[in-house]
Enzyme design. Sequence first.
Site, PDB file in Angstrom:
ATOM      1  N   LYS A  23      43.090  22.223 -12.566  1.00 11.56           N
ATOM      2  CA  LYS A  23      43.520  21.533 -11.345  1.00 11.56           C
ATOM      3  C   LYS A  23      42.828  20.188 -11.204  1.00 11.56           C
ATOM      4  CE  LYS A  23      45.127  25.285  -8.481  1.00 11.56           C
ATOM      5  NZ  LYS A  23      45.009  26.054  -7.252  1.00 11.56           N
ATOM      6  N   LYS A  45      52.678  29.854 -16.894  1.00 13.37           N
ATOM      7  CA  LYS A  45      52.840  30.715 -15.728  1.00 13.37           C
ATOM      8  C   LYS A  45      53.872  30.162 -14.736  1.00 13.37           C
ATOM      9  CE  LYS A  45      49.884  30.512 -12.289  1.00 13.37           C
ATOM     10  NZ  LYS A  45      48.842  30.617 -11.277  1.00 13.37           N
ATOM     11  N   LYS A  94      53.680  28.276  -7.987  1.00 15.90           N
ATOM     12  CA  LYS A  94      54.166  27.721  -6.722  1.00 15.90           C
ATOM     13  C   LYS A  94      54.139  26.202  -6.732  1.00 15.90           C
ATOM     14  CE  LYS A  94      51.124  30.456  -4.575  1.00 15.90           C
ATOM     15  NZ  LYS A  94      50.357  31.322  -3.784  1.00 15.90           N
TER      16      LYS A  94
HETATM   17  P1  TYM Z   1      47.617  32.849  -5.799  1.00 20.34           P
HETATM   18  O1  TYM Z   1      48.002  32.556  -4.383  1.00 20.34           O
HETATM   19  O2  TYM Z   1      47.752  31.770  -6.796  1.00 20.34           O
HETATM   20  O3  TYM Z   1      48.457  34.094  -6.322  1.00 20.34           O
HETATM   21  C1  TYM Z   1      48.499  35.319  -5.604  1.00 20.34           C
HETATM   22  C2  TYM Z   1      48.518  36.511  -6.536  1.00 20.34           C
HETATM   23  O4  TYM Z   1      49.684  36.465  -7.362  1.00 20.34           O
HETATM   24  C3  TYM Z   1      49.322  36.488  -8.731  1.00 20.34           C
HETATM   25  N1  TYM Z   1      50.261  35.594  -9.439  1.00 20.34           N
HETATM   26  C4  TYM Z   1      51.024  35.963 -10.474  1.00 20.34           C
HETATM   27  N2  TYM Z   1      51.146  37.134 -11.111  1.00 20.34           N
HETATM   28  C5  TYM Z   1      52.027  37.189 -12.144  1.00 20.34           C
HETATM   29  N3  TYM Z   1      52.757  36.116 -12.565  1.00 20.34           N
HETATM   30  C6  TYM Z   1      52.651  34.920 -11.945  1.00 20.34           C
HETATM   31  N4  TYM Z   1      53.388  33.888 -12.373  1.00 20.34           N
HETATM   32  C7  TYM Z   1      51.752  34.799 -10.835  1.00 20.34           C
HETATM   33  N5  TYM Z   1      51.403  33.770 -10.008  1.00 20.34           N
HETATM   34  C8  TYM Z   1      50.491  34.279  -9.150  1.00 20.34           C
HETATM   35  C9  TYM Z   1      47.889  35.964  -8.762  1.00 20.34           C
HETATM   36  O5  TYM Z   1      47.204  36.421  -9.899  1.00 20.34           O
HETATM   37  C10 TYM Z   1      47.313  36.544  -7.489  1.00 20.34           C
HETATM   38  O6  TYM Z   1      46.918  37.897  -7.672  1.00 20.34           O
HETATM   39  N6  TYM Z   1      42.641  32.703  -5.523  1.00 20.34           N
HETATM   40  C11 TYM Z   1      43.817  33.531  -5.279  1.00 20.34           C
HETATM   41  C12 TYM Z   1      43.933  33.974  -3.832  1.00 20.34           C
HETATM   42  C13 TYM Z   1      42.723  34.679  -3.350  1.00 20.34           C
HETATM   43  C14 TYM Z   1      42.343  36.020  -3.647  1.00 20.34           C
HETATM   44  C15 TYM Z   1      41.106  36.220  -2.945  1.00 20.34           C
HETATM   45  C16 TYM Z   1      42.904  37.034  -4.396  1.00 20.34           C
HETATM   46  C17 TYM Z   1      41.778  34.144  -2.547  1.00 20.34           C
HETATM   47  N7  TYM Z   1      40.804  35.071  -2.307  1.00 20.34           N
HETATM   48  C18 TYM Z   1      40.435  37.425  -3.004  1.00 20.34           C
HETATM   49  C19 TYM Z   1      42.222  38.254  -4.456  1.00 20.34           C
HETATM   50  C20 TYM Z   1      40.994  38.435  -3.759  1.00 20.34           C
HETATM   51  C21 TYM Z   1      45.050  32.708  -5.633  1.00 20.34           C
HETATM   52  O7  TYM Z   1      45.040  31.520  -5.636  1.00 20.34           O
HETATM   53  O8  TYM Z   1      46.156  33.461  -5.837  1.00 20.34           O
END
Ligand code: TYM
Length: 333
Positions: A114, A196, A199
């Site tokens: 990023k 991947k 979003k």
């Molecule tokens: P984020 O918002 O990017 O994604 C949320 C969850 O979705 C999963 N994910 C995917 N899984 C499969 N294929 C994809 N293309 C895909 N894109 C996203 C991510 O692995 C995630 O599980 N840092 C985290 C949010 C967060 C969090 C936490 C998660 C903040 N604090 C504490 C667990 C525990 C994030 O940016 O996820």
Amino acid sequence: MKRILSGIQPTGSLNIGTYLGSVKNFVKLQDELPDYEFFIFIADLHAITVYKDKQELRQLTKELAALYIACGLKPERVNLFIQSEVPAHSQMAYLLQCNSYIGELERMTQYKEKSRKQETGVTVGLFTYPTLMAADILLYDPEYVPVGNDQKQHLELTRDIAQRMNNKYNNIFTVPKPLIAEIGAKINSLSDPTSKMSKSDNNLKARINLLDPENIIKKRIRSAVTDSLGTIKYDLENRPGISNLMTIYSVISNNSFEEIEEKYRGIGYKEFKEDLGEIVFQELKPIQDRYNELLNSKELDSILDKGRDRAFQVSQNKLFKTMDRIGLGRKRK
Ligand code: TYM
């Protein structure tokens, strides 16, 4: 009671990558693991590591809350809350930052990617993001944290910080384990199936959002990149396009790759894609209907109030315990 926790950032409309890799998994787990208490939150503090318009942030936060419930999370099973409404998250993050090293944060792949993309104006918040994520988790002592593959490294860091602080301060934290779905932990982009589905990808053709209308869903699947072989065969390394589409098919339909291969033997991409478009649409239709009912309802507000109150209770308690162990403030009785 044993606990499970996870979160999603409100940085853009929820797409089927996040849904299949993460949300669908929680929905399954809430029924499979009745002995666990569930915490799921909208990680809005994480979203502001990069500037967000105020209206958009509010809208995406509310949209995500409604979508979580529309996807099948049961409010009586799950404490759903908004991260910034529970102040212990930011307070605990600071305590963890004092037990983390610059070198280990610099090694985080997501930060490297990023910050490279952004070049200027990289915030301190983006750098310390994994310590906030560790705070989100360690405040609740969860045994498991369901995430997709891309969050594995942040989970490992969380475990390292927990172990380090357990050694210094006499076992404060439960060391959490990641829970990664066997199939669907990485759903790839429809236009570049080696990266991947994200979003933040500027190319709209790369993903399907949960709120996309039927014609867009089907169009995106039809135009998904495959190869010239024309057979339905799972081979992630050599044929990432069709393998990605088969993964989506498999997670939604619960058919194994072998079953899908068998079903489509002698049949080409066109028909497979037509079927997949219909399968994805049928999965998303009830979610969209429920979402529209919920979005501006009092029901949604009361779910978020209840979730916030329970999260506040657990996290505040943990924060005070941690402060006591460190020696901050006056000793609590
Ligand atoms: P984020 O918002 O990017 O994604 C949320 C969850 O979705 C999963 N994910 C995917 N899984 C499969 N294929 C994809 N293309 C895909 N894109 C996203 C991510 O692995 C995630 O599980 N840092 C985290 C949010 C967060 C969090 C936490 C998660 C903040 N604090 C504490 C667990 C525990 C994030 O940016 O996820």
